[in-house]
Scaffold this motif. Structure first.
Motif, PDB file in Angstrom:
ATOM      1  N   ILE A   1     -19.019  87.042  97.027  1.00 12.62           N
ATOM      2  CA  ILE A   1     -20.269  86.380  96.657  1.00 12.62           C
ATOM      3  C   ILE A   1     -19.964  84.899  96.451  1.00 12.62           C
ATOM      4  O   ILE A   1     -18.988  84.543  95.779  1.00 12.62           O
ATOM      5  CB  ILE A   1     -20.873  86.963  95.370  1.00 12.62           C
ATOM      6  CG1 ILE A   1     -20.862  88.485  95.384  1.00 12.62           C
ATOM      7  CG2 ILE A   1     -22.284  86.445  95.161  1.00 12.62           C
ATOM      8  CD1 ILE A   1     -21.261  89.108  94.065  1.00 12.62           C
ATOM      9  N   LYS A   2     -20.823  84.055  96.989  1.00 12.10           N
ATOM     10  CA  LYS A   2     -20.602  82.622  96.874  1.00 12.10           C
ATOM     11  C   LYS A   2     -21.605  81.999  95.903  1.00 12.10           C
ATOM     12  O   LYS A   2     -22.762  82.396  95.846  1.00 12.10           O
ATOM     13  CB  LYS A   2     -20.700  81.960  98.248  1.00 12.10           C
ATOM     14  CG  LYS A   2     -19.585  82.381  99.203  1.00 12.10           C
ATOM     15  CD  LYS A   2     -19.645  81.629 100.517  1.00 12.10           C
ATOM     16  CE  LYS A   2     -18.488  82.043 101.426  1.00 12.10           C
ATOM     17  NZ  LYS A   2     -18.512  81.306 102.720  1.00 12.10           N
TER      18      LYS A   2
ATOM     19  N   GLY B   1     -11.979  78.420  95.368  1.00 14.83           N
ATOM     20  CA  GLY B   1     -12.816  77.251  95.151  1.00 14.83           C
ATOM     21  C   GLY B   1     -12.689  76.701  93.746  1.00 14.83           C
ATOM     22  O   GLY B   1     -11.737  77.002  93.026  1.00 14.83           O
ATOM     23  N   ARG B   2     -13.682  75.902  93.378  1.00 10.79           N
ATOM     24  CA  ARG B   2     -13.650  75.251  92.067  1.00 10.79           C
ATOM     25  C   ARG B   2     -15.040  75.267  91.451  1.00 10.79           C
ATOM     26  O   ARG B   2     -16.023  74.906  92.093  1.00 10.79           O
ATOM     27  CB  ARG B   2     -13.142  73.806  92.195  1.00 10.79           C
ATOM     28  CG  ARG B   2     -12.869  73.129  90.855  1.00 10.79           C
ATOM     29  CD  ARG B   2     -12.164  71.815  91.047  1.00 10.79           C
ATOM     30  NE  ARG B   2     -11.845  71.189  89.776  1.00 10.79           N
ATOM     31  CZ  ARG B   2     -10.768  71.463  89.037  1.00 10.79           C
ATOM     32  NH1 ARG B   2      -9.900  72.365  89.462  1.00 10.79           N
ATOM     33  NH2 ARG B   2     -10.543  70.849  87.884  1.00 10.79           N
ATOM     34  N   SER B   3     -15.101  75.687  90.191  1.00  6.80           N
ATOM     35  CA  SER B   3     -16.368  75.732  89.477  1.00  6.80           C
ATOM     36  C   SER B   3     -16.957  74.335  89.371  1.00  6.80           C
ATOM     37  O   SER B   3     -16.263  73.370  89.056  1.00  6.80           O
ATOM     38  CB  SER B   3     -16.156  76.329  88.090  1.00  6.80           C
ATOM     39  OG  SER B   3     -17.375  76.418  87.388  1.00  6.80           O
TER      40      SER B   3
ATOM     41  N   VAL C   1     -16.390  84.477  94.756  1.00  4.27           N
ATOM     42  CA  VAL C   1     -15.862  85.536  93.899  1.00  4.27           C
ATOM     43  C   VAL C   1     -15.663  86.793  94.745  1.00  4.27           C
ATOM     44  O   VAL C   1     -16.599  87.278  95.392  1.00  4.27           O
ATOM     45  CB  VAL C   1     -16.818  85.827  92.726  1.00  4.27           C
ATOM     46  CG1 VAL C   1     -16.313  87.015  91.912  1.00  4.27           C
ATOM     47  CG2 VAL C   1     -16.948  84.600  91.841  1.00  4.27           C
ATOM     48  N   GLN C   2     -14.434  87.278  94.736  1.00  2.00           N
ATOM     49  CA  GLN C   2     -14.098  88.490  95.479  1.00  2.00           C
ATOM     50  C   GLN C   2     -14.099  89.673  94.514  1.00  2.00           C
ATOM     51  O   GLN C   2     -13.538  89.593  93.425  1.00  2.00           O
ATOM     52  CB  GLN C   2     -12.715  88.346  96.127  1.00  2.00           C
ATOM     53  CG  GLN C   2     -12.567  87.142  97.036  1.00  2.00           C
ATOM     54  CD  GLN C   2     -11.186  86.522  96.973  1.00  2.00           C
ATOM     55  OE1 GLN C   2     -10.242  87.143  96.507  1.00  2.00           O
ATOM     56  NE2 GLN C   2     -11.078  85.278  97.424  1.00  2.00           N
TER      57      GLN C   2
ATOM     58  N   GLN D   1     -26.396  75.411  90.444  1.00  2.00           N
ATOM     59  CA  GLN D   1     -27.233  76.012  91.470  1.00  2.00           C
ATOM     60  C   GLN D   1     -27.180  77.536  91.397  1.00  2.00           C
ATOM     61  O   GLN D   1     -28.208  78.207  91.413  1.00  2.00           O
ATOM     62  CB  GLN D   1     -26.796  75.537  92.855  1.00  2.00           C
ATOM     63  CG  GLN D   1     -27.634  76.133  93.991  1.00  2.00           C
ATOM     64  CD  GLN D   1     -27.134  75.685  95.355  1.00  2.00           C
ATOM     65  OE1 GLN D   1     -26.218  74.874  95.474  1.00  2.00           O
ATOM     66  NE2 GLN D   1     -27.729  76.226  96.401  1.00  2.00           N
ATOM     67  N   HIS D   2     -25.969  78.073  91.336  1.00  2.00           N
ATOM     68  CA  HIS D   2     -25.775  79.529  91.241  1.00  2.00           C
ATOM     69  C   HIS D   2     -24.623  79.790  90.290  1.00  2.00           C
ATOM     70  O   HIS D   2     -23.468  79.508  90.593  1.00  2.00           O
ATOM     71  CB  HIS D   2     -25.477  80.128  92.616  1.00  2.00           C
ATOM     72  CG  HIS D   2     -25.376  81.621  92.607  1.00  2.00           C
ATOM     73  ND1 HIS D   2     -25.181  82.360  93.750  1.00  2.00           N
ATOM     74  CD2 HIS D   2     -25.435  82.540  91.590  1.00  2.00           C
ATOM     75  CE1 HIS D   2     -25.132  83.658  93.460  1.00  2.00           C
ATOM     76  NE2 HIS D   2     -25.277  83.776  92.144  1.00  2.00           N
ATOM     77  N   LEU D   3     -24.962  80.307  89.118  1.00  2.00           N
ATOM     78  CA  LEU D   3     -23.989  80.527  88.050  1.00  2.00           C
ATOM     79  C   LEU D   3     -23.532  81.978  88.047  1.00  2.00           C
ATOM     80  O   LEU D   3     -24.345  82.897  87.928  1.00  2.00           O
ATOM     81  CB  LEU D   3     -24.618  80.182  86.695  1.00  2.00           C
ATOM     82  CG  LEU D   3     -23.774  80.429  85.446  1.00  2.00           C
ATOM     83  CD1 LEU D   3     -22.567  79.499  85.423  1.00  2.00           C
ATOM     84  CD2 LEU D   3     -24.612  80.258  84.185  1.00  2.00           C
ATOM     85  N   PHE D   4     -22.212  82.184  88.177  1.00  2.00           N
ATOM     86  CA  PHE D   4     -21.628  83.496  87.968  1.00  2.00           C
ATOM     87  C   PHE D   4     -21.265  83.633  86.492  1.00  2.00           C
ATOM     88  O   PHE D   4     -20.658  82.728  85.913  1.00  2.00           O
ATOM     89  CB  PHE D   4     -20.348  83.683  88.796  1.00  2.00           C
ATOM     90  CG  PHE D   4     -20.568  83.780  90.274  1.00  2.00           C
ATOM     91  CD1 PHE D   4     -21.367  84.773  90.810  1.00  2.00           C
ATOM     92  CD2 PHE D   4     -19.968  82.878  91.133  1.00  2.00           C
ATOM     93  CE1 PHE D   4     -21.573  84.863  92.172  1.00  2.00           C
ATOM     94  CE2 PHE D   4     -20.156  82.952  92.503  1.00  2.00           C
ATOM     95  CZ  PHE D   4     -20.972  83.951  93.027  1.00  2.00           C
TER      96      PHE D   4
END
Length: 462
Positions: A264-265, A249-251, A257-258, A181-184
């Protein structure tokens, strides 16, 4: 084992640890020449390029390109309906390609006569390895000559919570049958940028977090700025000078991400923050093979290690992390074993990043020329000035050339369609050591992207 429980030792003329690009070509060459040759491979037959890195990534990048073109087909006069991406089929296509490549490699090993041994090798003394065989048991192998081709793996930075979040490297990302959904993307180098754009085109929201002043950190600022604009045009979020301080959290589920920009979530994390050699824990000290401060095998310009009759090939030897460089490492060793005097010193190595538009570069950048004190003349040409782009509407990017005082080309960079192929033309001219005027006056077919070299080089005199 023998009846007394001792591990039997089998001897070869040539023993190669790792079946990556340089290692496999060397094995096939030596075996065809009559050498009793063995290759010990832990897992990936043919190395990372056909299995997990170069070719698999380009397979998925092309699938993403097709999706992108389909969504924009109306601009070219083609009417389509709703476009969606089936990630399970994208994965299946990639796996089909990999299976075919592995089968091809197995055929080449059989045809050459080189023996392929699957297992985890560790040196126990000079030119001697103990192998935990994949099908069970332990065997010991020795060689008159030994070649080390063990490659590298992705670094997981020591960021609090990152390892516990089970982030993906390129290997895991290329095995996804779902769409994040949202990839860092942690890291703005070649791998990070290629995958960021591909997954944005598949449909993910993508955020790139780069610790340096700009993405594509090895490139000149104008090149990096052009790449940044292209990616942002596709709604990819890019944060440079971003220090990630923690991950919760868990990928694959939910992650936070701090950083110095705040929290950012998202859903998934891809780590593309560099690579480190696979040299730890394989007994190189027992073989007399020294490492440098970063863990790479110490070699001279002939790729000879500090141990007699022992060479290193490819990334583990500190060679540039490209398949085409590992192949050239093979050629250096091949020729020198035959009595030649080939060296890796002064190699002209091309770079290509398979984003859209593509990046191709060879020779010096402006930044490198300045740091070395080399006076150069610089010319730039917008890609939109090349007639071919008017037919395709691929008008983003530019060409840039650096010419020295003797009228020889010392560097070239291009962002644009077919950049890698145009770059190869310039590279050929550089290898031939011809003055830029020869290339400027060449007759190139119209309309091609290479045709842009004429007007580019003409700008040196304006």
């Amino acid at each position: 084992m023998t009846a007394g429980g001792c591990v039997q030792t089998e001897h070869f003329d040539d023993l190669i640890i790792g079946s990556g690009e340089g290692g496999k070509y060397l094995a096939w060459h030596l075996a065809r020449g009559g050498s009793r040759t063995a290759v010990i491979e832990r897992k990936l037959i043919g190395g990372s390029c056909p299995n997990t890195n170069c070719l698999p990534s380009k397979s998925e990048i092309w699938s993403a390109e097709v999706a992108h073109l389909a969504r924009h087909a109306g601009q070219y006069g083609t009417t389509t309906g709703t476009v969606s991406v089936d990630m399970a089929r994208v994965l299946a296509r990639k796996r089909e390609m990999v299976s075919g490549l592995v089968a091809m490699h197995l055929d080449l090993f059989r045809q050459s006569g080189a023996r392929l041994i699957m297992g985890d090798a560790r040196f126990v003394s000079p030119k001697t390895v103990e192998v935990a065989l994949n099908d069970g048991g332990v065997a010991t192998f020795t060689g008159d000559r030994v070649f080390i081709n063990v490659g590298t793996h992705a670094i997981i930075p020591a960021i609090p919570g990152l390892a516990a979040a089970a982030p993906m490297t390129n290997i895991e990302l290329l095995e996804l049958d779902r769409l994040p959904q949202h990839l860092f993307v942690l890291g703005g180098g070649y791998v990070g940028l290629e995958m960021a754009q591909a997954y944005r085109r598949f449909g993910s929201e993508v955020t790139i977090l780069e610790s340096g002043p700009h993405i594509a950190g090895r490139e000149d600022a104008d090149v990096a700025d052009e790449i940044t604009r292209s990616l942002r045009d596709e709604a990819i979020t890019i944060h440079s000078n971003c220090k990630v301080t923690g991950v919760d959290g868990r990928s694959g589920d939910n992650v936070a991400v701090q950083s110095d920009l705040g929290v950012i979530k998202g859903s998934d994390i891809l780590v593309a923050a560099g690579r480190t050699p696979n040299t730890n824990g394989i007994g190189l000290n027992l073989a007399g093979v020294e490492l440098d401060g970063r863990g790479y095998i110490t070699v001279n310009d002939r790729l000879e290690t500090t141990a007699p009759d022992t060479w290193a090939i490819g990334e583990c030897a500190g060679s540039e992390q490209f398949t085409h460089v590992s192949f050239d490492d093979f050629r250096i060793i091949r020729d020198n074993l035959a009595g030649g005097s080939r060296s890796k010193k002064g190699r002209l190595i091309p770079y290509c990043m398979f984003t859209d538009p593509q990046l191709g570069r060879v020779g010096l950048s402006e930044t490198e020329a300045k740091s070395l004190g080399i006076a150069v003349r610089v010319a730039k040409l917008p890609i939109a000035a090349v007639p071919r782009t008017r037919t395709t509407s691929e008008t983003k990017g530019f060409m840039k050339v650096l010419v020295g005082a003797d009228d020889r080309i010392v560097g070239f960079a291009m962002i644009g369609a077919d950049a890698g192929d145009v770059m190869a033309t310039v590279q050929t001219a550089m290898l031939a050591n011809i003055p830029y005027q020869v290339l400027r006056e060449a007759i190139f077919a119209h309309p091609t992207m290479t045709e842009g070299l004429g007007p580019l080089l003409s700008r040196l005199e304006s």
